[in-house]
Scaffold this active site. Structure first.
Site, PDB file in Angstrom:
ATOM      1  N   ILE A 177       0.833  -1.217   0.000  1.00 36.66           N
ATOM      2  CA  ILE A 177       0.000   0.000   0.000  1.00 36.66           C
ATOM      3  C   ILE A 177       0.863   1.261   0.000  1.00 36.66           C
ATOM      4  O   ILE A 177       0.477   2.277  -0.582  1.00 36.66           O
ATOM      5  CB  ILE A 177      -1.031  -0.015   1.160  1.00 36.66           C
ATOM      6  CG1 ILE A 177      -2.160   0.966   0.857  1.00 36.66           C
ATOM      7  CG2 ILE A 177      -0.392   0.298   2.503  1.00 36.66           C
ATOM      8  CD1 ILE A 177      -2.957   0.639  -0.372  1.00 36.66           C
TER       9      ILE A 177
ATOM     10  N   SER B 119      12.225   1.411   6.932  1.00 39.40           N
ATOM     11  CA  SER B 119      11.982   0.183   6.183  1.00 39.40           C
ATOM     12  C   SER B 119      13.079  -0.810   6.486  1.00 39.40           C
ATOM     13  O   SER B 119      14.258  -0.463   6.491  1.00 39.40           O
ATOM     14  CB  SER B 119      11.950   0.512   4.687  1.00 39.40           C
ATOM     15  OG  SER B 119      11.978  -0.675   3.930  1.00 39.40           O
ATOM     16  N   ARG B 120      12.647  -2.056   6.696  1.00 40.81           N
ATOM     17  CA  ARG B 120      13.627  -3.129   6.923  1.00 40.81           C
ATOM     18  C   ARG B 120      14.212  -3.601   5.599  1.00 40.81           C
ATOM     19  O   ARG B 120      15.183  -4.311   5.568  1.00 40.81           O
ATOM     20  CB  ARG B 120      12.954  -4.321   7.618  1.00 40.81           C
ATOM     21  CG  ARG B 120      12.117  -3.947   8.815  1.00 40.81           C
ATOM     22  CD  ARG B 120      11.209  -5.091   9.212  1.00 40.81           C
ATOM     23  NE  ARG B 120      10.424  -5.543   8.073  1.00 40.81           N
ATOM     24  CZ  ARG B 120       9.653  -6.613   8.062  1.00 40.81           C
ATOM     25  NH1 ARG B 120       9.565  -7.351   9.132  1.00 40.81           N
ATOM     26  NH2 ARG B 120       8.973  -6.955   6.978  1.00 40.81           N
TER      27      ARG B 120
ATOM     28  N   LYS C 265      -5.503   1.804   7.906  1.00 43.49           N
ATOM     29  CA  LYS C 265      -6.554   0.995   8.489  1.00 43.49           C
ATOM     30  C   LYS C 265      -6.104  -0.466   8.592  1.00 43.49           C
ATOM     31  O   LYS C 265      -5.337  -0.882   7.745  1.00 43.49           O
ATOM     32  CB  LYS C 265      -7.859   1.076   7.700  1.00 43.49           C
ATOM     33  CG  LYS C 265      -7.755   0.829   6.192  1.00 43.49           C
ATOM     34  CD  LYS C 265      -7.434  -0.489   5.565  1.00 43.49           C
ATOM     35  CE  LYS C 265      -7.984  -1.769   5.994  1.00 43.49           C
ATOM     36  NZ  LYS C 265      -7.636  -2.854   4.997  1.00 43.49           N
TER      37      LYS C 265
ATOM     38  N   ASP D 189      -9.763  -7.892   7.023  1.00 42.42           N
ATOM     39  CA  ASP D 189      -8.864  -6.839   6.527  1.00 42.42           C
ATOM     40  C   ASP D 189      -9.556  -6.053   5.404  1.00 42.42           C
ATOM     41  O   ASP D 189      -9.609  -4.828   5.466  1.00 42.42           O
ATOM     42  CB  ASP D 189      -7.519  -7.432   6.068  1.00 42.42           C
ATOM     43  CG  ASP D 189      -6.624  -6.348   5.478  1.00 42.42           C
ATOM     44  OD1 ASP D 189      -6.088  -5.536   6.235  1.00 42.42           O
ATOM     45  OD2 ASP D 189      -6.521  -6.286   4.232  1.00 42.42           O
TER      46      ASP D 189
HETATM   47  P1  NAP Z   1       2.489  -5.445   3.060  1.00 38.61           P
HETATM   48  O1  NAP Z   1       2.602  -5.412   1.574  1.00 38.61           O
HETATM   49  O2  NAP Z   1       2.729  -6.732   3.749  1.00 38.61           O
HETATM   50  O3  NAP Z   1       3.461  -4.311   3.606  1.00 38.61           O
HETATM   51  C1  NAP Z   1       3.644  -4.047   4.966  1.00 38.61           C
HETATM   52  C2  NAP Z   1       5.082  -3.553   5.163  1.00 38.61           C
HETATM   53  O4  NAP Z   1       5.270  -3.264   6.533  1.00 38.61           O
HETATM   54  C3  NAP Z   1       6.132  -4.591   4.807  1.00 38.61           C
HETATM   55  O5  NAP Z   1       6.466  -4.579   3.441  1.00 38.61           O
HETATM   56  C4  NAP Z   1       7.303  -4.124   5.659  1.00 38.61           C
HETATM   57  O6  NAP Z   1       7.936  -3.055   4.995  1.00 38.61           O
HETATM   58  C5  NAP Z   1       6.647  -3.524   6.895  1.00 38.61           C
HETATM   59  N1  NAP Z   1       6.706  -4.388   8.072  1.00 38.61           N
HETATM   60  C6  NAP Z   1       7.237  -4.049   9.262  1.00 38.61           C
HETATM   61  N2  NAP Z   1       7.126  -5.046  10.144  1.00 38.61           N
HETATM   62  C7  NAP Z   1       6.519  -6.059   9.500  1.00 38.61           C
HETATM   63  C8  NAP Z   1       6.124  -7.360   9.887  1.00 38.61           C
HETATM   64  N3  NAP Z   1       6.354  -7.812  11.119  1.00 38.61           N
HETATM   65  N4  NAP Z   1       5.517  -8.145   8.969  1.00 38.61           N
HETATM   66  C9  NAP Z   1       5.284  -7.692   7.729  1.00 38.61           C
HETATM   67  N5  NAP Z   1       5.618  -6.452   7.311  1.00 38.61           N
HETATM   68  C10 NAP Z   1       6.242  -5.633   8.190  1.00 38.61           C
HETATM   69  O7  NAP Z   1       1.045  -4.964   3.536  1.00 38.61           O
HETATM   70  P2  NAP Z   1       0.121  -3.831   2.867  1.00 38.61           P
HETATM   71  O8  NAP Z   1      -0.832  -4.454   1.938  1.00 38.61           O
HETATM   72  O9  NAP Z   1       0.948  -2.723   2.397  1.00 38.61           O
HETATM   73  O10 NAP Z   1      -0.752  -3.436   4.149  1.00 38.61           O
HETATM   74  C11 NAP Z   1      -0.242  -2.627   5.190  1.00 38.61           C
HETATM   75  C12 NAP Z   1      -1.427  -1.952   5.874  1.00 38.61           C
HETATM   76  O11 NAP Z   1      -2.137  -1.201   4.886  1.00 38.61           O
HETATM   77  C13 NAP Z   1      -2.440  -2.941   6.461  1.00 38.61           C
HETATM   78  O12 NAP Z   1      -2.961  -2.439   7.648  1.00 38.61           O
HETATM   79  C14 NAP Z   1      -3.529  -3.024   5.381  1.00 38.61           C
HETATM   80  O13 NAP Z   1      -4.802  -3.326   5.921  1.00 38.61           O
HETATM   81  C15 NAP Z   1      -3.495  -1.593   4.850  1.00 38.61           C
HETATM   82  N6  NAP Z   1      -4.023  -1.472   3.486  1.00 38.61           N
HETATM   83  C16 NAP Z   1      -3.646  -2.345   2.490  1.00 38.61           C
HETATM   84  C17 NAP Z   1      -4.223  -2.236   1.221  1.00 38.61           C
HETATM   85  C18 NAP Z   1      -3.855  -3.158   0.079  1.00 38.61           C
HETATM   86  O14 NAP Z   1      -4.533  -3.139  -0.967  1.00 38.61           O
HETATM   87  N7  NAP Z   1      -2.799  -3.943   0.166  1.00 38.61           N
HETATM   88  C19 NAP Z   1      -5.175  -1.250   0.967  1.00 38.61           C
HETATM   89  C20 NAP Z   1      -5.475  -0.344   1.978  1.00 38.61           C
HETATM   90  C21 NAP Z   1      -4.904  -0.479   3.217  1.00 38.61           C
HETATM   91  P3  NAP Z   1       9.513  -2.807   5.093  1.00 38.61           P
HETATM   92  O15 NAP Z   1      10.144  -3.956   4.406  1.00 38.61           O
HETATM   93  O16 NAP Z   1       9.674  -1.516   4.380  1.00 38.61           O
HETATM   94  O17 NAP Z   1       9.880  -2.731   6.541  1.00 38.61           O
END
Ligand code: NAP
Length: 320
Positions: free
Chosen positions: A14, A36-37, A90, A168
């Site tokens: 996101i 970012s990790r 969110k 989610d």
């Molecule tokens: P994601 O692709 O898994 O990204 C989350 C990022 O958070 C990871 O890439 C990582 O980035 C960091 N991170 C730090 N600690 C972590 C851990 N223990 N496990 C996993 N990641 C960790 O998830 P996302 O889809 O972006 O979602 C993140 C948030 O945005 C959620 O709350 C989700 O509900 C919300 N959201 C998502 C979407 C969607 O379409 N995907 C839409 C709206 C809202 P680094 O490597 O940079 O540390």
């Protein structure tokens, strides 16, 4: 207007799809650093931890969190303690009590806390709210069905406690519902299907009452193949309002409501709206934390009957 320096924490799907483009398009904010990790964003200073960022960059007054909910609280708390304003993806946290704690801390420190609900900024949500305002709501049918393998590949955190599973995406439906309905609703029952190898549900049905009895049914499914359903059908005393594509498209009695100048919306406009709202909150040092969507999810977990579903294996994790 001088742009406010902001840092992004968690550069995943996101952050890359929405936050970074929305910040690039915003006059109000300047992306000054990331946490970012995995390296962050090319050309932007990156820190391994929130603590390192807070120590090194006292000039950055606002921090936006895009990490999974389970790892949000400690960093958000550290930022508030260090006197920074905070914006949260969110759901705003893994539990209601941790968000209440952040809310109290922000108020105590005189800082802005913004618990965002991006779906409330979808193109037709304000029009739906305005149309429903003087109607009697007879029923609401929510269908929130998508294929997790397409929309959330490799996101193991969704299947771990606190990751919400099918809630989610479903919490987006509830964020729209609580925004547009002119009455309050509360959960009365649910059936939630948990894959035997997962800590969170993959599908379910949720029922809610309004002030006068049964009002809302939600049918939610994370294994739905084909075009996703992100739809709410609201029957009223003056016709049926359908909100489709997650709040982008509105119909009344089957007739499209998009007027002159309406553009095919994408989720992107939602994030422009979120950052514009955060800028407004910063200008008045106020907070926006509406936890009603999260309360509905928490109550569905409290009242829901837990049913077993077949194991879920994420094909993208199997391949890696
Ligand atoms: P994601 O692709 O898994 O990204 C989350 C990022 O958070 C990871 O890439 C990582 O980035 C960091 N991170 C730090 N600690 C972590 C851990 N223990 N496990 C996993 N990641 C960790 O998830 P996302 O889809 O972006 O979602 C993140 C948030 O945005 C959620 O709350 C989700 O509900 C919300 N959201 C998502 C979407 C969607 O379409 N995907 C839409 C709206 C809202 P680094 O490597 O940079 O540390």
């Amino acid at each position: 207007m001088t742009a406010t320096k902001i840092a992004l924490v968690g550069i995943g799907k996101i952050a890359r799809d929405q936050h970074i483009p929305a910040l690039a398009a915003s006059d109000a904010f300047d992306l000054a650093a990331t946490v970012s990790r995995s390296g962050g964003v090319e050309g932007i200073e990156n820190y391994e931890t929130v603590e390192a960022l807070l120590e090194a960059r006292p000039d950055i007054p606002a921090i936006s969190y895009c990490t999974p909910p389970q790892v949000r609280y400690a960093g958000a708390r550290a930022a508030l303690v260090a006197g920074r304003h905070v914006m949260l993806e969110k759901p705003p946290g893994a539990s209601l009590s941790e968000v209440h704690a952040l809310q109290s801390l922000a108020a105590e420190k005189g800082l802005s806390l913004f618990a965002t609900w991006h779906s409330r900024h979808a193109a037709s949500v304000p029009a739906a709210k305005a149309w429903l305002a003087d109607k009697v709501i007879r029923s609401v049918k929510i269908d929130w069905k998508e294929d997790v393998r397409v929309w959330h590949p490799g996101q193991q955190w969704i299947w771990e406690a606190g990751g919400l599973g099918i809630f989610d995406p479903t919490i987006n439906a509830f964020s729209i519902l609580t925004e547009i309905l002119p009455v309050e609703v509360h959960v009365t029952g649910a059936e939630l299907r948990f894959p035997t190898n997962c800590e969170t549900p993959i599908a379910g049905e949720i029922r809610m009452d309004g002030p006068d009895g049964p009002l809302v049914t939600a049918d939610v499914d994370f294994l739905y193949e084909g075009d996703p359903f992100w739809r709410q059908i609201i029957e009223t005393d003056a016709g049926t309002l359908t909100l489709n594509q997650g709040g982008a498209i509105m119909e009344i009695d089957g007739g499209a409501q998009q007027g002159e100048g309406w553009e095919e919306p994408g989720i992107h406009g939602e994030y422009d709206g979120l950052y514009a709202r955060f800028a407004d909150l910063l200008a008045t040092t106020s907070s926006e934390v509406d936890l009603r969507p999260m309360v509905l999810v928490a109550d569905a977990f409290t009242l829901g009957k837990r049913l077993d579903a077949p194991e879920f294996i994420d094909p993208t994790l199997e391949e890696s």
